[in-house]
Design a protein around this motif. Structure first.
Motif, mmCIF file in Angstrom:
data_model
loop_
_atom_site.group_PDB
_atom_site.id
_atom_site.type_symbol
_atom_site.label_atom_id
_atom_site.label_comp_id
_atom_site.label_asym_id
_atom_site.label_seq_id
_atom_site.Cartn_x
_atom_site.Cartn_y
_atom_site.Cartn_z
ATOM 1 N N GLY A 147 0.797 -1.223 0.000
ATOM 2 C CA GLY A 147 0.000 0.000 0.000
ATOM 3 C C GLY A 147 0.829 1.271 0.000
ATOM 4 N N ILE A 148 1.789 1.378 0.916
ATOM 5 C CA ILE A 148 2.588 2.602 0.991
ATOM 6 C C ILE A 148 3.514 2.714 -0.211
ATOM 7 N N CYS A 149 3.943 1.570 -0.769
ATOM 8 C CA CYS A 149 4.774 1.611 -1.979
ATOM 9 C C CYS A 149 3.997 2.164 -3.164
ATOM 10 N N MET A 150 2.719 1.808 -3.270
ATOM 11 C CA MET A 150 1.905 2.335 -4.359
ATOM 12 C C MET A 150 1.823 3.860 -4.273
ATOM 13 N N VAL A 151 1.675 4.371 -3.058
ATOM 14 C CA VAL A 151 1.624 5.823 -2.855
ATOM 15 C C VAL A 151 2.952 6.473 -3.252
ATOM 16 N N LEU A 152 4.049 5.893 -2.797
ATOM 17 C CA LEU A 152 5.369 6.441 -3.104
ATOM 18 C C LEU A 152 5.653 6.416 -4.603
ATOM 19 N N GLU A 153 5.282 5.329 -5.257
ATOM 20 C CA GLU A 153 5.501 5.229 -6.698
ATOM 21 C C GLU A 153 4.639 6.246 -7.448
ATOM 22 N N ASP A 154 3.389 6.415 -7.008
ATOM 23 C CA ASP A 154 2.518 7.433 -7.608
ATOM 24 C C ASP A 154 3.168 8.812 -7.524
ATOM 25 N N ALA A 155 3.562 9.183 -6.310
ATOM 26 C CA ALA A 155 4.113 10.521 -6.085
ATOM 27 C C ALA A 155 5.404 10.730 -6.863
ATOM 28 N N THR A 156 6.250 9.702 -6.909
ATOM 29 C CA THR A 156 7.537 9.824 -7.594
ATOM 30 C C THR A 156 7.358 10.005 -9.094
ATOM 31 N N LEU A 157 6.502 9.187 -9.708
ATOM 32 C CA LEU A 157 6.302 9.307 -11.153
ATOM 33 C C LEU A 157 5.690 10.658 -11.507
ATOM 34 N N LEU A 158 4.680 11.087 -10.760
ATOM 35 C CA LEU A 158 4.054 12.373 -11.059
ATOM 36 C C LEU A 158 5.067 13.508 -10.925
ATOM 37 N N ALA A 159 5.877 13.471 -9.877
ATOM 38 C CA ALA A 159 6.884 14.522 -9.685
ATOM 39 C C ALA A 159 7.891 14.532 -10.827
ATOM 40 N N ASN A 160 8.293 13.348 -11.283
ATOM 41 C CA ASN A 160 9.249 13.276 -12.392
ATOM 42 C C ASN A 160 8.649 13.824 -13.686
ATOM 43 N N LEU A 161 7.388 13.478 -13.956
ATOM 44 C CA LEU A 161 6.731 13.984 -15.165
ATOM 45 C C LEU A 161 6.569 15.502 -15.109
ATOM 46 N N LEU A 162 6.201 16.013 -13.945
ATOM 47 C CA LEU A 162 6.063 17.461 -13.795
ATOM 48 C C LEU A 162 7.407 18.159 -13.925
ATOM 49 N N SER A 163 8.457 17.524 -13.424
ATOM 50 C CA SER A 163 9.784 18.116 -13.534
ATOM 51 C C SER A 163 10.186 18.290 -14.990
ATOM 52 N N VAL A 164 9.871 17.294 -15.818
ATOM 53 C CA VAL A 164 10.162 17.395 -17.250
ATOM 54 C C VAL A 164 9.303 18.474 -17.886
ATOM 55 N N ALA A 165 8.018 18.520 -17.500
ATOM 56 C CA ALA A 165 7.107 19.513 -18.078
ATOM 57 C C ALA A 165 7.530 20.930 -17.736
ATOM 58 N N GLY B 57 -3.458 17.678 -19.568
ATOM 59 C CA GLY B 57 -4.096 16.442 -20.008
ATOM 60 C C GLY B 57 -3.085 15.424 -20.494
ATOM 61 N N ASP B 58 -2.088 15.881 -21.261
ATOM 62 C CA ASP B 58 -1.052 14.973 -21.747
ATOM 63 C C ASP B 58 -0.225 14.424 -20.590
ATOM 64 N N LEU B 59 0.078 15.264 -19.612
ATOM 65 C CA LEU B 59 0.860 14.835 -18.451
ATOM 66 C C LEU B 59 0.099 13.785 -17.642
ATOM 67 N N PHE B 60 -1.179 14.043 -17.369
ATOM 68 C CA PHE B 60 -1.979 13.096 -16.594
ATOM 69 C C PHE B 60 -2.180 11.787 -17.360
ATOM 70 N N ARG B 61 -2.322 11.880 -18.669
ATOM 71 C CA ARG B 61 -2.497 10.675 -19.488
ATOM 72 C C ARG B 61 -1.242 9.796 -19.424
ATOM 73 N N ARG B 62 -0.078 10.422 -19.527
ATOM 74 C CA ARG B 62 1.167 9.657 -19.444
ATOM 75 C C ARG B 62 1.367 9.080 -18.045
ATOM 76 N N TYR B 63 0.936 9.830 -17.041
ATOM 77 C CA TYR B 63 1.020 9.313 -15.669
ATOM 78 C C TYR B 63 0.178 8.044 -15.521
ATOM 79 N N GLU B 64 -1.076 8.095 -15.952
ATOM 80 C CA GLU B 64 -1.941 6.925 -15.801
ATOM 81 C C GLU B 64 -1.423 5.744 -16.617
ATOM 82 N N GLN B 65 -0.950 5.993 -17.819
ATOM 83 C CA GLN B 65 -0.394 4.916 -18.638
ATOM 84 C C GLN B 65 0.819 4.280 -17.965
#
Length: 400
Positions: free
Chosen positions: A336-354, A372-380
């Motif tokens: 459970g906590i790993c899923m949260v950490l992975e979510d936060a890490t990927l989103l932060a990395n995508l935003l950093s690139v954006a 929209g493109d950022l969130f789509r890539r995050y979910e994928q």
């Protein structure tokens, strides 16, 4: 044509581990300005213990909070299996032996309240503001951003470029805006958990339980005990079994059992379960009964999940769901906590690139298209991994 600005400010709904970790990751890696809003008037004072596997400890380390967690939690990774039908135990096994050899990380058990205190200290040091006692009744989008209004708390309204729903399985953000028709599903299993101080146990019981993580097979389910603080001065225990479908209004978030009468009644039920085997469990059952007798606060809670389906989107417009708000699953996979950490890490990395000017982002793209493109890539990037872990959790819960 001027290049549209990517998101630089975020409202985060939910002041639990998911919201605080997301705020930390976005602030540190993307240099975004984050504000956290939490419904409760203060951080929770009960919530059992959280298990952090090796991959989770690595991610906590990347956020700079691992040292604080290790100072409060218990790093024992020794597992012993027991049966009340016989006196012999199976084990011990070192659950993190391979990881310790290959990565240097083991595992950790920590009280949820201790984890929240470490995270709150970290977000305060990072300049992230957390507002408590904020009830969210409305969300709407404008061309310039997303607006939330509150009917309780000191803040009446807030605006940002994006909104992140980190408010758990019964998320207001999902219900109000992102996916109102997607509702949690009861798994048919419910649990009872408690915390007990070693000082209230006999010395023999305390010394035995300090020796690692103990899993006991009973006639109705598995009873788990773990030391959850440095020095093993406190123990967390949990027991889950099949329970008929509950009344939704009564069971929504579980409830604290505080009166002495209710505690004693539930203790009697557990005593009966632990001594129902033909041999009555002997010495080990007596230790577990001592643990229950030393428990001063319990919580009874149903286990829910969010069923996954192609139409169950995680985002809408400028609003994105993370953690249990997007993909809650039974806790039996221990991720459970790993899923949260992975979510936060990927989103932060995508935003950093954006947020880094590049030739890959066409000029003239509107902010909505960028988000929209950022969130789509995050979910994928997350959906396949999340669904694999959720399937494994269902396999585990079916085997118990």
């Amino acid at each position: 044509m001027a290049r549209a600005e990517p998101p630089r400010t975020a409202i985060i709904i939910g002041g639990g581990p998911c919201g605080l970790l997301t705020a930390l990751a976005l602030t540190q890696r993307s240099h975004m300005t984050c504000t956290v809003f939490e419904l409760c008037s203060s951080h929770t004072t009960f919530g059992g213990a959280i298990g952090i596997p090796p991959s989770g400890l690595q991610l906590f380390g990347s956020l700079g909070v691992l040292e604080g967690l290790l100072a409060r939690g218990n790093a024992s990774s020794k597992l012993v299996w027991h049966s009340l039908c016989c006196a012999d135990a199976l084990g011990p096994f070192d659950m993190a032996a391979r990881s310790k050899e290959t990565t240097g990380y083991g595992c950790l058990r920590i009280k949820r309240t201790d984890m929240l205190e470490v995270l709150l200290e970290a977000v305060a040091a990072a300049g992230i503001v957390v507002h408590f006692g904020q009830r969210l009744p409305a969300i709407y989008e404008t061309h310039a951003g997303v607006v939330v209004s509150f009917d309780e708390g000191v803040i009446a309204e807030a605006t940002a470029d994006i909104l992140l729903g980190c408010d758990g399985i019964h998320a207001a953000v999902r219900v109000l805006y992102v996916n109102p028709d997607r509702r949690p599903m009861y798994t048919g299993s419910a649990g009872l958990m408690g915390l007990a101080s070693a000082a209230l146990l006999t010395s023999e019981s305390a010394d035995t339980l300090r020796d690692g993580i103990h899993a006991t097979m009973t006639c109705e389910g598995t009873f788990m005990t773990v030391p959850c603080r440095t020095g093993s001065d406190e123990f967390y225990w949990a027991f889950q079994r099949k329970v008929p479908s509950p009344n939704q209004t009564e069971w929504l978030n579980g409830w604290d059992i505080r009166s002495c009468e209710e505690i004693e009644e539930l203790k009697d039920v557990l005593y009966g379960i632990l001594t129902c085997e033909e041999t009555h469990g002997g010495k080990w059952a007596a230790i577990l009964c001592d643990l229950i007798d030393a428990t001063r606060e319990m919580r009874f809670y149903p286990v829910y999940q969010l069923p996954s389906a192609p139409g169950n989107r995680w985002y809408r417009g400028r609003i994105l769901l993370l953690g249990d708000a997007a993909h809650a699953m039974p806790p039996h996979a221990g991720q459970g906590i790993c899923m949260v950490l992975e979510d936060a890490t990927l989103l932060a990395n995508l935003l950093s690139v954006a947020l880094t000017p590049s030739d890959t982002m066409p000029e003239g793209d509107g902010a909505e298209e960028i988000i929209g493109d950022l969130f789509r890539r995050y979910e994928q990037g997350r959906r396949s991994r999340v669904e694999d872990v959720a399937r494994w959790a269902i396999v585990v819960i079916a085997s118990r």
